[in-house]
Design a protein around this motif. Structure first.
Motif, short mmCIF file in Angstrom:
data_model
loop_
_atom_site.label_atom_id
_atom_site.label_comp_id
_atom_site.label_asym_id
_atom_site.label_seq_id
_atom_site.Cartn_x
_atom_site.Cartn_y
_atom_site.Cartn_z
N ASN A 1 0.85 -1.19 0.00
CA ASN A 1 0.00 0.00 0.00
C ASN A 1 0.88 1.24 0.00
N VAL A 2 0.46 2.26 -0.76
CA VAL A 2 1.22 3.51 -0.86
C VAL A 2 0.29 4.67 -0.50
N GLY A 3 0.72 5.50 0.44
CA GLY A 3 -0.11 6.65 0.82
C GLY A 3 0.68 7.59 1.70
N GLY A 4 0.18 8.80 1.82
CA GLY A 4 0.97 9.84 2.46
C GLY A 4 0.51 10.26 3.84
N LEU A 5 -0.48 9.55 4.42
CA LEU A 5 -1.07 9.96 5.70
C LEU A 5 -1.48 11.43 5.66
N ASN A 6 -2.18 11.78 4.59
CA ASN A 6 -2.59 13.18 4.34
C ASN A 6 -4.08 13.23 4.09
N GLU A 7 -4.84 13.00 5.14
CA GLU A 7 -6.29 12.95 4.93
C GLU A 7 -6.89 14.35 4.92
N TRP A 8 -7.71 14.60 3.92
CA TRP A 8 -8.40 15.88 3.83
C TRP A 8 -9.87 15.64 3.48
N LYS A 9 -10.75 16.33 4.22
CA LYS A 9 -12.15 16.38 3.82
C LYS A 9 -12.22 17.25 2.57
N ASN A 10 -13.01 16.84 1.56
CA ASN A 10 -13.03 17.59 0.30
C ASN A 10 -13.25 19.09 0.50
N ILE A 11 -14.22 19.42 1.34
CA ILE A 11 -14.56 20.85 1.49
C ILE A 11 -13.39 21.63 2.12
N ASP A 12 -12.69 20.99 3.07
CA ASP A 12 -11.54 21.67 3.69
C ASP A 12 -10.42 21.85 2.66
N LEU A 13 -10.23 20.81 1.85
CA LEU A 13 -9.17 20.89 0.84
C LEU A 13 -9.49 22.01 -0.16
N ILE A 14 -10.74 22.08 -0.59
CA ILE A 14 -11.10 23.11 -1.59
C ILE A 14 -10.94 24.51 -0.98
N ARG A 15 -11.33 24.66 0.28
CA ARG A 15 -11.17 25.99 0.93
C ARG A 15 -9.69 26.36 1.02
N PHE A 16 -8.85 25.37 1.37
CA PHE A 16 -7.41 25.61 1.48
C PHE A 16 -6.83 25.98 0.11
N LEU A 17 -7.29 25.26 -0.91
CA LEU A 17 -6.84 25.54 -2.28
C LEU A 17 -7.27 26.95 -2.71
N CYS A 18 -8.49 27.32 -2.35
CA CYS A 18 -8.99 28.66 -2.70
C CYS A 18 -8.08 29.74 -2.10
N LYS A 19 -7.69 29.56 -0.83
CA LYS A 19 -6.82 30.55 -0.18
C LYS A 19 -5.46 30.61 -0.89
N THR A 20 -4.91 29.41 -1.16
CA THR A 20 -3.61 29.35 -1.84
C THR A 20 -3.69 30.06 -3.19
#
Ligand code: NAD
Ligand code: TYD
Length: 349
Positions: A245-264
């Protein structure tokens, strides 16, 4: 491996495949790398322009569903190893048109397995798969290599089926196989139909940001170059018959990710903070929408020493910067014109 090692990488013109091809071309100049790709809407040779003149790079346009073509290709080249990434990869498209997913992801994979097991040469078959085969998690827990398969979308069902075939060829024919199941990738060259590149493109163009349902679904995000480094390691050091299994231990709720992306994006575009968030639009939920994916990658870390090189914040920053530097790429792949351009340069087979 000797100086004439020939590796077939399928789907090398796609998002993850192009990063894998680049890494192998640069890190292993003694290997001959053959990139086999059908150049569907998701395949784009522009992704490889920086390395396509390398003496150890070869492009072959072709369809893995065409068994005769695949058999001929293997007779001609007698590959030493296969890294199989070619697939139909978008869940929403699989809901609209499941049969294409069966053809490419299942039949295409079996065609490659049949060709790979022929003859006396012992060759490694590395199958790139997804964490979506494990189904959906509740609010806690992680997918391990022992988690029972429980796919819900036609996409994940087709990938689960192909994984089973790959294991069956290990058990039945003794083919040297490895499989990895990775979480959601993001990064440069990602086709703008998936959440992160679609949102970047829509923010840039001031278009609505569609959030499925309430945006509460959780995904575990990995920077694409870190997936490519895991693939390199597993191809060379993975134990035959094993799954990683490959993963980054980087869990994001979609809405939180989109808000963070919007700020960036607001910062990068010099917009007042809060401007892009106004584009968020809640839309009808995806059918059978898996609530949460999260990967336990401890086997890969403990046994092969892999770890991701960037945090999500660093990776997202690099990604946004890449898209803003490559708006022409975005415009071309969304216009569809690039396909016609490349179609003229390569004929089938
Ligand atoms: P992608 O859709 O960007 O690229 C797929 C590539 O396969 C394209 O270049 C396409 O032209 C090629 N292709 C499609 N059908 C073909 C056919 N019949 N014959 C030959 N080539 C064909 O996909 P991606 O996101 O780069 O995913 C690559 C692999 O990684 C897939 O197997 C996918 O299931 C797996 N994966 C993806 C993710 C992710 O987040 N994107 C995560 C885990 C696993
Ligand atoms: P996606 O990028 O399609 O990857 P996957 O379905 O393979 O996880 O979607 C990631 C998450 O974002 C998923 O929960 C669906 C959601 N999503 C949206 O809310 N809006 C969108 O426009 C898209 C494409 C996805």
């Amino acid at each position: 491996m000797g100086s004439t090692t020939k590796i077939l990488i399928t789907g090398g013109a796609g998002f993850i495949g192009s990063h894998v091809v680049r890494r192998f071309i640069k890190n292993y100049p003694s290997y001959q790398i053959y990139n086999l790709d059908k150049l569907t809407y998701a395949g784009n040779l522009e992704n490889l322009r920086d390395i396509d003149k390398s003496p150890n790079y070869h492009f072959i346009k072709g369809d893995i569903v065409d068994s005769e073509f695949i058999q001929q290709l293997f007779s001609e080249h007698d590959f030493d190893g296969i890294i199989h990434l070619a697939a139909e990869s978008h869940v929403d498209r699989s809901i609209a048109n499941p049969i294409e997913f069966v053809m490419t992801n299942v039949v295409g994979t079996v065609n490659l397995l049949n060709a790979a097991r022929k003859g006396d040469k012992k060759r490694r078959f590395y199958h790139i798969s997804t964490d979506e085969v494990y189904g959906s998690l509740g609010t806690s827990g992680l997918f391990s290599e022992q988690t029972k398969y429980d796919p819900h979308s036609p996409y994940s069902a087709s990938k689960a089926s192909s994984d089973h075939f790959v294991r069956a060829y290990y058990d039945t024919y003794g083919l040297d196989i490895v499989i990895s199941n990775c979480s959601n990738n993001y990064g440069p060259n990602h086709f703008p139909e998936k959440l992160i590149p679609l949102s970047i493109n829509n923010i840039r163009n001031n278009n609505a940001l569609p959030v499925y349902g309430k945006g509460e679904n959780v995904r575990d995000w990995l920077y694409v170059e870190d997936h490519a480094s895991a693939i390199d390691l597993i191809y060379h050091k993975g134990k035959s018959g094993e799954t990683y299994n490959v993963g980054g231990l980087n869990e994001w709720k979609n809405i939180d990710l989109i808000r963070f992306l919007c700020k960036t994006m607001d910062v990068k575009l010099g917009r007042e903070i809060g401007t892009s968030e106004r584009l968020i639009t809640f839309v009808k939920d995806r059918a059978g929408h898996d609530l949460r994916y999260a990967i336990d990658a401890s086997k890969l870390r403990n046994e092969l020493g892999w770890k991701p090189s960037v945090t999500f914040e660093e990776g997202l920053e690099k990604t946004v910067e890449w898209y803003l530097r490559n708006t022409a790429w975005l415009d071309r792949v969304t216009s569809g014109e690039y396909r016609n351009y490349y179609e003229q340069q390569y004929t089938h087979r």
